[in-house]
Design a protein around this motif. Structure first.
Motif, PDB file in Angstrom:
ATOM      1  N   LEU A 294       4.171   8.044  14.515  1.00  0.00           N
ATOM      2  CA  LEU A 294       4.358   7.771  13.088  1.00  0.00           C
ATOM      3  C   LEU A 294       5.721   8.285  12.638  1.00  0.00           C
ATOM      4  N   ALA A 295       6.354   7.543  11.740  1.00  0.00           N
ATOM      5  CA  ALA A 295       7.657   7.975  11.229  1.00  0.00           C
ATOM      6  C   ALA A 295       7.890   7.412   9.839  1.00  0.00           C
ATOM      7  N   MET A 296       8.575   8.192   9.011  1.00  0.00           N
ATOM      8  CA  MET A 296       9.097   7.741   7.728  1.00  0.00           C
ATOM      9  C   MET A 296      10.603   7.899   7.781  1.00  0.00           C
ATOM     10  N   VAL A 297      11.332   6.832   7.476  1.00  0.00           N
ATOM     11  CA  VAL A 297      12.795   6.865   7.512  1.00  0.00           C
ATOM     12  C   VAL A 297      13.324   6.411   6.154  1.00  0.00           C
ATOM     13  N   ALA A 298      14.103   7.281   5.501  1.00  0.00           N
ATOM     14  CA  ALA A 298      14.725   6.918   4.231  1.00  0.00           C
ATOM     15  C   ALA A 298      16.237   7.095   4.259  1.00  0.00           C
ATOM     16  N   THR A 324       4.480  -5.621   8.085  1.00  0.00           N
ATOM     17  CA  THR A 324       3.618  -6.318   9.026  1.00  0.00           C
ATOM     18  C   THR A 324       2.853  -5.290   9.851  1.00  0.00           C
ATOM     19  N   ILE A 325       1.619  -5.646  10.211  1.00  0.00           N
ATOM     20  CA  ILE A 325       0.795  -4.816  11.082  1.00  0.00           C
ATOM     21  C   ILE A 325       0.458  -5.659  12.303  1.00  0.00           C
ATOM     22  N   GLY A 326       1.113  -5.355  13.420  1.00  0.00           N
ATOM     23  CA  GLY A 326       0.937  -6.138  14.634  1.00  0.00           C
ATOM     24  C   GLY A 326       0.062  -5.441  15.656  1.00  0.00           C
ATOM     25  N   GLU A 327       0.093  -5.974  16.879  1.00  0.00           N
ATOM     26  CA  GLU A 327      -0.750  -5.426  17.929  1.00  0.00           C
ATOM     27  C   GLU A 327      -0.201  -4.126  18.505  1.00  0.00           C
ATOM     28  N   LYS A 328       1.127  -3.957  18.493  1.00  0.00           N
ATOM     29  CA  LYS A 328       1.721  -2.755  19.078  1.00  0.00           C
ATOM     30  C   LYS A 328       2.428  -1.879  18.061  1.00  0.00           C
ATOM     31  N   HIS A 329       2.900  -2.468  16.971  1.00  0.00           N
ATOM     32  CA  HIS A 329       3.637  -1.716  15.970  1.00  0.00           C
ATOM     33  C   HIS A 329       3.257  -2.182  14.575  1.00  0.00           C
ATOM     34  N   ALA A 330       3.445  -1.282  13.631  1.00  0.00           N
ATOM     35  CA  ALA A 330       3.304  -1.628  12.221  1.00  0.00           C
ATOM     36  C   ALA A 330       4.498  -1.062  11.471  1.00  0.00           C
ATOM     37  N   ILE A 331       4.947  -1.796  10.461  1.00  0.00           N
ATOM     38  CA  ILE A 331       6.095  -1.359   9.669  1.00  0.00           C
ATOM     39  C   ILE A 331       5.886  -1.772   8.225  1.00  0.00           C
ATOM     40  N   VAL A 332       6.193  -0.860   7.316  1.00  0.00           N
ATOM     41  CA  VAL A 332       6.083  -1.116   5.878  1.00  0.00           C
ATOM     42  C   VAL A 332       7.304  -0.513   5.210  1.00  0.00           C
ATOM     43  N   ARG A 333       7.884  -1.258   4.264  1.00  0.00           N
ATOM     44  CA  ARG A 333       9.017  -0.746   3.483  1.00  0.00           C
ATOM     45  C   ARG A 333       8.692  -0.884   2.007  1.00  0.00           C
ATOM     46  N   ALA A 334       8.900   0.209   1.264  1.00  0.00           N
ATOM     47  CA  ALA A 334       8.603   0.205  -0.170  1.00  0.00           C
ATOM     48  C   ALA A 334       9.533   1.176  -0.875  1.00  0.00           C
ATOM     49  N   ASP A 335       9.759   0.946  -2.179  1.00  0.00           N
ATOM     50  CA  ASP A 335      10.557   1.874  -2.961  1.00  0.00           C
ATOM     51  C   ASP A 335       9.812   3.195  -3.099  1.00  0.00           C
ATOM     52  N   CYS A 336      10.556   4.292  -2.951  1.00  0.00           N
ATOM     53  CA  CYS A 336       9.939   5.610  -3.039  1.00  0.00           C
ATOM     54  C   CYS A 336      10.972   6.599  -3.548  1.00  0.00           C
ATOM     55  N   ALA A 337      10.696   7.178  -4.689  1.00  0.00           N
ATOM     56  CA  ALA A 337      11.595   8.151  -5.310  1.00  0.00           C
ATOM     57  C   ALA A 337      12.989   7.577  -5.509  1.00  0.00           C
ATOM     58  N   ASN A 359       0.804   7.483   2.779  1.00  0.00           N
ATOM     59  CA  ASN A 359       0.449   8.058   1.481  1.00  0.00           C
ATOM     60  C   ASN A 359       0.780   9.547   1.420  1.00  0.00           C
ATOM     61  N   ALA A 360       0.575  10.265   2.523  1.00  0.00           N
ATOM     62  CA  ALA A 360       0.926  11.686   2.545  1.00  0.00           C
ATOM     63  C   ALA A 360       2.437  11.871   2.419  1.00  0.00           C
ATOM     64  N   ALA A 361       3.216  11.047   3.134  1.00  0.00           N
ATOM     65  CA  ALA A 361       4.675  11.143   3.043  1.00  0.00           C
ATOM     66  C   ALA A 361       5.156  10.773   1.646  1.00  0.00           C
ATOM     67  N   ALA A 362       4.551   9.740   1.044  1.00  0.00           N
ATOM     68  CA  ALA A 362       4.940   9.334  -0.307  1.00  0.00           C
ATOM     69  C   ALA A 362       4.642  10.445  -1.313  1.00  0.00           C
ATOM     70  N   ALA A 363       3.499  11.092  -1.174  1.00  0.00           N
ATOM     71  CA  ALA A 363       3.158  12.192  -2.079  1.00  0.00           C
ATOM     72  C   ALA A 363       4.157  13.338  -1.940  1.00  0.00           C
ATOM     73  N   ARG A 364       4.553  13.617  -0.720  1.00  0.00           N
ATOM     74  CA  ARG A 364       5.531  14.683  -0.499  1.00  0.00           C
ATOM     75  C   ARG A 364       6.874  14.353  -1.133  1.00  0.00           C
ATOM     76  N   LEU A 365       7.235  13.065  -1.139  1.00  0.00           N
ATOM     77  CA  LEU A 365       8.501  12.634  -1.734  1.00  0.00           C
ATOM     78  C   LEU A 365       8.406  12.430  -3.241  1.00  0.00           C
ATOM     79  N   GLY A 366       7.183  12.469  -3.775  1.00  0.00           N
ATOM     80  CA  GLY A 366       6.998  12.331  -5.213  1.00  0.00           C
ATOM     81  C   GLY A 366       6.963  10.909  -5.707  1.00  0.00           C
ATOM     82  N   CYS A 367       6.387   9.987  -4.917  1.00  0.00           N
ATOM     83  CA  CYS A 367       6.277   8.599  -5.366  1.00  0.00           C
ATOM     84  C   CYS A 367       4.833   8.110  -5.219  1.00  0.00           C
TER      85      CYS A 367
END
Length: 377
Positions: A294-298, A324-337, A359-367
C-alpha cells in the motif's frame, strides 16, 4: 553510442593477477619501479599510480570510492558494462558485476559470490499495469524512505528510484526515471547452499548519493540536464520501522485500524508517513512472499509517474476521484488537502484493504474519506 550499442566489459582492479612465484613477484616489482621512475618523483610523492582508476555508470562512480562494491578485494574481480542514453535515444543502462571465489578459512568449503548493481535510465512504461508493477511494486515498499533534499523518489539500502525534471519528459508527457537495484547470491559448496547476498551499497544514504550521481551523468548524456546538478546534502529522515510479526487475523496491519488480513504467519512494515508519502508492506514472515503493498503519494513529481493510468471514472460506487481496481493492482487519485493524492495497492485484490488504508491516510492529511462508509472491512 547508439541505444543498441554496448560498451565492452571493463575489468576492474579488485585483483591484479599477481604472480605466485617469487621470480614473478620480483619481475613485477622491477617493472613497477621502472614505471614509477618514468613518471617522475612528483608522481611517487603524490602516491598516484601510472594507470587511472576505473569508472563506471557513464563515469559517475570511481573505483576505491564510496561503498564496498567499488573497493578492493583480493579474492574477487569486478567488471562493468553500459549503454549510455543519447539525445536521439534517451534510454540507457549500466551494470557493475562483482564475482569472487575462495575457500572458507573456517572449514575449507568453496565459497562463491556473484553480485550486481544495475542502473536503468528511461521513461516509465506506457502500459498502466507495467508502470504500476515497476514503480509501485519495486520502489514504494514499506522499507523505502523518501530521498532527501526534496528530490522526488525513494531509496533503501538495496536501491532506489529518482524522477527526473520535466525537461527530461518524453514527447507524450511520461516522466523519465533512474532506478538502481543491488542483487546477488552467496553459494557454498556448489549449489548445495545458496542464499541472496546483494552487493553492498553502503546504506540508504550512500545509495542515494550513487543514484543521484548516475542520474546527473545520464541527464548530461541525454541532453536534458538542469542548470545545476542534483545533489544529496542532507541526512535521510522518516526511516522505516522494523518488520513486526502479525499473530492473528484480528490484528491491525501497519497500525491502521480496521486493516486486517485473513492469514497468519505474516509480518508488516510501516515506511514513511509524511505529507508526501506513506507506505505499508505485508509479507510472509518465513518466505517473504508479498501479501499486501500500500502507498499514498502526493509529492507532485513522484505522483506524475502515475499520470494517465487512473482512468476517468471512480474506482467503485461512492469512491471519490478516479481510479481502477484490477486483478493485480489498484489505483485511486483524489483531491486531498488542496492537492492530488494517489493511493495504490498491490498483491491483494480486496478493495476493502485499499479503502481502509486510503481513508486512514486521508484522515491523517486532514481531508474527506476516499472510500464510502462500509467499503473498508
Amino acid at each position: 553510442m547508439s541505444e543498441t550499442d554496448e560498451a565492452p566489459a571493463a575489468p576492474g582492479r579488485l585483483r591484479r593477477a599477481l604472480p605466485n612465484s617469487r621470480r614473478g613477484r620480483l619481475s613485477l616489482i622491477s617493472a613497477l619501479v621502472l614505471a614509477l621512475a618514468g613518471t617522475g618523483l612528483g608522481t611517487w610523492a603524490a602516491h598516484t599510480w601510472p594507470w587511472p582508476k576505473d569508472r563506471y555508470c557513464w563515469g559517475a562512480w570511481e573505483e576505491d570510492s564510496g561503498p564496498d562494491f567499488l573497493g578492493d578485494d583480493d579474492d574477487g574481480s569486478r567488471t562493468g558494462k553500459e549503454t549510455a542514453p543519447t539525445r536521439e535515444h534517451p534510454t540507457g543502462s549500466c551494470e557493475v558485476a562483482i564475482a569472487s571465489d575462495y575457500k572458507s578459512s573456517y572449514d575449507g568449503d568453496k565459497v562463491s559470490t556473484d553480485q550486481q548493481v544495475t542502473v536503468e535510465y528511461g521513461p516509465v512504461p506506457k502500459a498502466a499495469e507495467a508502470r504500476l508493477a515497476m514503480v509501485h511494486d519495486g520502489f514504494l515498499g514499506g522499507d523505502m524512505v523518501p530521498l532527501p533534499d526534496g528530490l522526488p523518489g525513494t531509496v533503501n539500502g538495496r536501491g532506489g528510484l529518482l524522477v527526473l525534471p520535466k525537461s527530461c519528459d518524453t514527447h507524450d508527457g511520461r516522466p523519465t526515471v533512474v532506478t538502481m537495484h543491488a542483487s546477488g547470491t552467496y553459494t557454498r559448496n556448489g549449489p548445495s547452499y545458496t542464499q541472496n547476498d546483494p552487493a553492498d551499497l553502503g546504506g540508504a544514504r550512500q545509495a542515494a548519493v550513487l543514484l543521484v550521481a548516475a542520474a546527473n551523468r545520464g541527464m548530461a548524456a541525454a541532453g536534458c540536464a538542469p542548470d545545476e546538478p542534483l545533489k544529496v546534502s542532507s541526512p535521510l529522515y522518516d526511516l522505516p520501522g522494523k518488520p513486526e510479526a502479525i499473530f492473528g487475523t484480528s490484528d491491525d496491519v501497519c497500525g491502521i485500524r480496521g486493516l486486517h488480513l485473513d492469514t497468519k504467519d505474516i509480518e508488516d512494515q510501516t515506511g514513511a508517513a509524511t505529507r508526501d508519502l506513506q507506505t505499508c508492506s505485508v509479507r510472509g514472515d518465513r518466505d517473504g512472499v508479498p501479501y499486501l503493498q500500500l502507498a499514498m503519494v502526493a509529492q507532485p513529481r513522484l505522483a506524475a509517474v502515475f499520470d494517465g493510468v487512473t482512468g476517468e471514472h471512480p474506482a467503485a460506487r461512492g469512491w471519490r476521484g478516479t481510479g481502477t481496481i484490477g486483478e493485480k493492482h489498484a489505483i485511486v487519485r483524489a483531491d486531498c488537502a488542496g492537492r492530488p493524492a494517489t493511493f495504490l495497492m498491490g498483491a491483494s485484490t480486496d478493495p476493502g484493504h485499499l479503502a481502509a488504508f486510503a481513508n486512514a491516510a486521508a484522515a491523517r492529511l486532514g481531508c474527506a474519506p476516499i472510500a464510502p462508509k462500509g467499503a473498508a472491512r
